[in-house]
Enzyme design. Structure first.
Site, PDB file in Angstrom:
ATOM      1  CE  LYS A 198      -1.831   2.679   2.924  1.00 38.68           C
ATOM      2  NZ  LYS A 198      -1.723   3.906   2.115  1.00 38.68           N
ATOM      3  CD  GLU A 272      13.854   1.132   8.357  1.00 39.30           C
ATOM      4  OE1 GLU A 272      14.304   2.137   8.947  1.00 39.30           O
ATOM      5  OE2 GLU A 272      14.500   0.084   8.224  1.00 39.30           O
ATOM      6  CB  CYS A 307      13.454   9.321   7.481  1.00 37.03           C
ATOM      7  SG  CYS A 307      14.288   8.303   6.255  1.00 37.03           S
ATOM      8  CD  GLU A 407      10.787  13.216  10.980  1.00 36.25           C
ATOM      9  OE1 GLU A 407       9.685  12.756  11.314  1.00 36.25           O
ATOM     10  OE2 GLU A 407      11.593  12.603  10.247  1.00 36.25           O
TER      11      GLU A 407
HETATM   12  P1  NAD Z   1       2.257   8.432   7.718  1.00 38.36           P
HETATM   13  O1  NAD Z   1       2.787   7.668   8.859  1.00 38.36           O
HETATM   14  O2  NAD Z   1       1.120   9.359   7.926  1.00 38.36           O
HETATM   15  O3  NAD Z   1       1.816   7.480   6.520  1.00 38.36           O
HETATM   16  C1  NAD Z   1       2.658   6.466   6.018  1.00 38.36           C
HETATM   17  C2  NAD Z   1       1.810   5.394   5.394  1.00 38.36           C
HETATM   18  O4  NAD Z   1       0.997   4.800   6.398  1.00 38.36           O
HETATM   19  C3  NAD Z   1       0.847   5.870   4.305  1.00 38.36           C
HETATM   20  O5  NAD Z   1       0.797   4.897   3.285  1.00 38.36           O
HETATM   21  C4  NAD Z   1      -0.476   5.946   5.046  1.00 38.36           C
HETATM   22  O6  NAD Z   1      -1.604   5.820   4.212  1.00 38.36           O
HETATM   23  C5  NAD Z   1      -0.359   4.755   5.971  1.00 38.36           C
HETATM   24  N1  NAD Z   1      -1.198   4.813   7.155  1.00 38.36           N
HETATM   25  C6  NAD Z   1      -1.641   5.904   7.819  1.00 38.36           C
HETATM   26  N2  NAD Z   1      -2.382   5.538   8.891  1.00 38.36           N
HETATM   27  C7  NAD Z   1      -2.378   4.185   8.909  1.00 38.36           C
HETATM   28  C8  NAD Z   1      -2.933   3.215   9.793  1.00 38.36           C
HETATM   29  N3  NAD Z   1      -3.643   3.559  10.859  1.00 38.36           N
HETATM   30  N4  NAD Z   1      -2.713   1.909   9.533  1.00 38.36           N
HETATM   31  C9  NAD Z   1      -1.958   1.547   8.468  1.00 38.36           C
HETATM   32  N5  NAD Z   1      -1.430   2.410   7.595  1.00 38.36           N
HETATM   33  C10 NAD Z   1      -1.623   3.723   7.808  1.00 38.36           C
HETATM   34  O7  NAD Z   1       3.461   9.137   7.057  1.00 38.36           O
HETATM   35  P2  NAD Z   1       3.945  10.580   7.282  1.00 38.36           P
HETATM   36  O8  NAD Z   1       4.033  10.819   8.746  1.00 38.36           O
HETATM   37  O9  NAD Z   1       3.240  11.537   6.432  1.00 38.36           O
HETATM   38  O10 NAD Z   1       5.404  10.330   6.663  1.00 38.36           O
HETATM   39  C11 NAD Z   1       6.477  11.001   7.048  1.00 38.36           C
HETATM   40  C12 NAD Z   1       7.242  10.158   8.068  1.00 38.36           C
HETATM   41  O11 NAD Z   1       7.880   9.054   7.438  1.00 38.36           O
HETATM   42  C13 NAD Z   1       8.314  10.979   8.711  1.00 38.36           C
HETATM   43  O12 NAD Z   1       8.323  10.791  10.099  1.00 38.36           O
HETATM   44  C14 NAD Z   1       9.581  10.401   8.099  1.00 38.36           C
HETATM   45  O13 NAD Z   1      10.714  10.588   8.859  1.00 38.36           O
HETATM   46  C15 NAD Z   1       9.210   8.974   7.915  1.00 38.36           C
HETATM   47  N6  NAD Z   1      10.073   8.309   6.931  1.00 38.36           N
HETATM   48  C16 NAD Z   1      10.933   7.331   7.358  1.00 38.36           C
HETATM   49  C17 NAD Z   1      11.802   6.723   6.481  1.00 38.36           C
HETATM   50  C18 NAD Z   1      12.760   5.654   6.947  1.00 38.36           C
HETATM   51  O14 NAD Z   1      13.178   4.841   6.134  1.00 38.36           O
HETATM   52  N7  NAD Z   1      13.157   5.601   8.197  1.00 38.36           N
HETATM   53  C19 NAD Z   1      11.777   7.063   5.142  1.00 38.36           C
HETATM   54  C20 NAD Z   1      10.901   8.045   4.736  1.00 38.36           C
HETATM   55  C21 NAD Z   1      10.031   8.664   5.645  1.00 38.36           C
END
Ligand code: NAD
Length: 502
Positions: A198, A272, A307, A407
């Site tokens: 997803k 992650e 990230c 962050e």
């Molecule tokens: P998010 O956590 O809101 O969403 C990420 C994904 O999770 C999306 O596909 C979303 O639809 C899904 N999602 C949301 N709620 C959900 C639930 N209850 N159950 C299952 N899936 C769900 O993402 P965001 O906060 O907008 O993204 C940014 C974050 O991602 C930042 O904190 C960033 O640091 C982190 N990030 C980490 C890495 C890494 O490899 N460590 C890489 C890129 C981004």
């Protein structure tokens, strides 16, 4: 702009100009078991171009019933995929890697359409994604079992078998829509699992092309299923009884919800998450390199939406004023603008909510007493319709303040002076995150000591590149757990079975 530090900006699009690029939005489908569905039960998502703020595409969303069907198909496919000869799995993944390489322009275009990543940066992610795919292709026929004891004291032969889990639920976020797929799917497949993926609803276009290439490479239907969906679809995937393990990239708030669901279903996960990575600049560093690296990587690349980016710069007091000046003027000169222009380094942030959130953080930092060196405002003029923020640098940031602790995920750098190595280590380790840490020094003993002492999943010295596939990547603390990359990344998708033969 020289971006030697990262594989994510070598460009390769020198022959192009912003006007050459085809800006047509591709159609997006739910990809289940070789079928392309125009509609999902989750309705339609209005995708917004972050460079203009205008709706530019309608994206079908999966619901729980679609997820259920995809998981059933992936579960069926697992029966034969796990028995597919490892050399054949390797061949298919190698073919996929070649197809990814060949699709550099189309993936670059889609990366830009997805979330406003500048096209040169998006192009740089393509060979990197191919490299991750090829690396795990190479592992597919090198997974072996161990003999733990050959008729030892108890007269029994002991073995371990490294076996795939079954269906893996893959949930990714929006900031690296291609590389996130490549960091998860090839390793899972090499180990013999099937996947239901997803992507973020915000970035559907790269996933569609990835699914096309999986098909073209000749993978059996059902091995890779990709469904755009809202959070509800993600939750359905995590909770599905046939999903054996979840690998997630995203924020800590979502991660907590996923962990709760995993707990309810006794399911392991790889998480992650975010970071607040310190970049420690010592007086003996090559300051030309350290300043350029520290600026581009914090407020340039991905507009700070990465990230593992070095978002806190800790600078030895003897060079602090000089470094603040240099970083401030470099940040001011970074090319921000139309993400389709190959000379643009920094594009918009992902959406209106991110824009508002980041501007509020900037206001709060000022109130907390940080000194604004440059930036701090939304861009006006021709870019006013999009979600553009000036590369922003704050100096004299209190390590306990929210700018230093939380962050931002936007183009905002926090700079703080330090006097001793121990103080630098203490400040660097003084957040709840632990994803990456950066050190700039010519002193090898100091570099080794810091690599030992810094509380982070990785320590990168003197501009060593991020996301090198052979090095396991993944954080600790609030940055999550589990690894992607290297052998450790493969092992996340294998479970050990013990066998004793009397
Ligand atoms: P998010 O956590 O809101 O969403 C990420 C994904 O999770 C999306 O596909 C979303 O639809 C899904 N999602 C949301 N709620 C959900 C639930 N209850 N159950 C299952 N899936 C769900 O993402 P965001 O906060 O907008 O993204 C940014 C974050 O991602 C930042 O904190 C960033 O640091 C982190 N990030 C980490 C890495 C890494 O490899 N460590 C890489 C890129 C981004």
């Amino acid at each position: 702009m020289d971006c030697q530090f990262l594989p994510i900006c070598p460009g390769g699009l020198d022959h192009m100009s912003a006007t050459d690029v085809d800006r047509t939005r591709p159609n997006v489908h739910l990809r289940i078991g070789g079928e392309r569905l125009n509609f999902g039960g989750g309705g339609v998502f209005e995708h917004i171009d972050p460079a203009t703020g205008q709706v530019d595409a309608l994206v079908p969303l999966a619901d729980a019933a679609d997820v259920d069907r995809a998981v059933a198909v992936a579960h069926d496919a697992f029966g034969s995929w796990r028995r597919t000869r490892p050399a054949e799995r390797r061949r298919l993944l190698m073919r996929l890697a070649d197809l990814i390489d060949d699709a550099v322009e189309e993936f670059a275009r889609r990366g830009t359409l997805d979330n406003g990543t500048p096209i040169s940066t998006a192009a740089g992610f393509v060979p990197q994604a191919a490299e991750w795919t090829r690396y795990y292709a190479g592992w597919a026929d090198k997974i072996h079992s161990d003999v733990t004891a050959s008729f030892a004291d108890d007269g029994e032969l002991g073995l371990t078998l490294a076996q795939p889990y079954g269906v893996i639920g893959v949930i990714i976020t929006w900031n690296g829509p291609l590389i996130s797929l490549a960091m998860k799917i090839p390793a899972a497949l090499a180990a013999g699992n099937t996947v239901v993926v997803k992507p973020s609803e915000l970035t559907p276009f790269c996933g569609e092309l990835f699914a096309d290439l999986v098909e073209e490479a000749g993978f059996p239907p059902g091995v890779v299923n990709i469904l755009p969906g809202a959070p509800e679809a993600g939750a359905a995937l995590v909770a599905h009884p046939l999903v054996q393990k979840v690998t997630f990239t995203g924020g800590p708030v979502t991660a907590r919800k996923i962990l709760h669901l995993c707990a309810d279903h006794m399911k392991p996960s790889v998480l992650e998450l975010g970071g607040k990575s310190a970049n420690i600049v010592f007086a003996d560093a090559d300051l030309d390199i350290a300043c350029m690296h520290g600026t581009i990587m914090s407020v340039g690349v991905l507009s700070g939406q990465g990230c593992a980016l070095p978002t806190r710069m800790l600078v030895h007091r003897s060079i602090y004023d000089d470094v603040v000046d240099r970083v401030g003027s470099m940040a001011k000169s970074l090319p921000v603008g139309d993400p389709f222009d190959p000379t643009t380094l920094s594009g918009p942030v992902v959406n209106a909510a991110a824009l508002e959130r980041i501007l509020a953080i900037i206001d709060r930092a000022k109130l907390d007493g940080a000194r604004l060196v440059t930036g701090g405002a939304r861009l006006e003029g021709a870019l006013a319709g999009g979600y553009f923020i000036e590369p922003t640098v704050f100096a004299d940031v209190d390590p306990e303040s929210s700018l230093a602790q939380d962050e931002v995920f936007g183009p905002v750098l926090a700079m703080t002076p330090f006097d001793t190595d121990d103080e630098a280590i203490a400040i660097a380790n003084g957040t709840q995150y632990g994803l990456s840490a950066y050190v700039q020094t010519k002193d090898l003993r100091r570099a080794h000591r810091l690599a030992e002492e810094l509380v982070a999943g990785e320590v990168l010295v003197n501009g060593a590149r991020n996301l090198a596939v052979h090095r396991p990547f993944g954080g600790l603390g609030r940055s999550g757990f589990g690894k992607e990359g290297g052998r450790a990344g493969l092992e996340e998708f294998l479970r050990t079975k013990s066998v004793g033969i009397a």
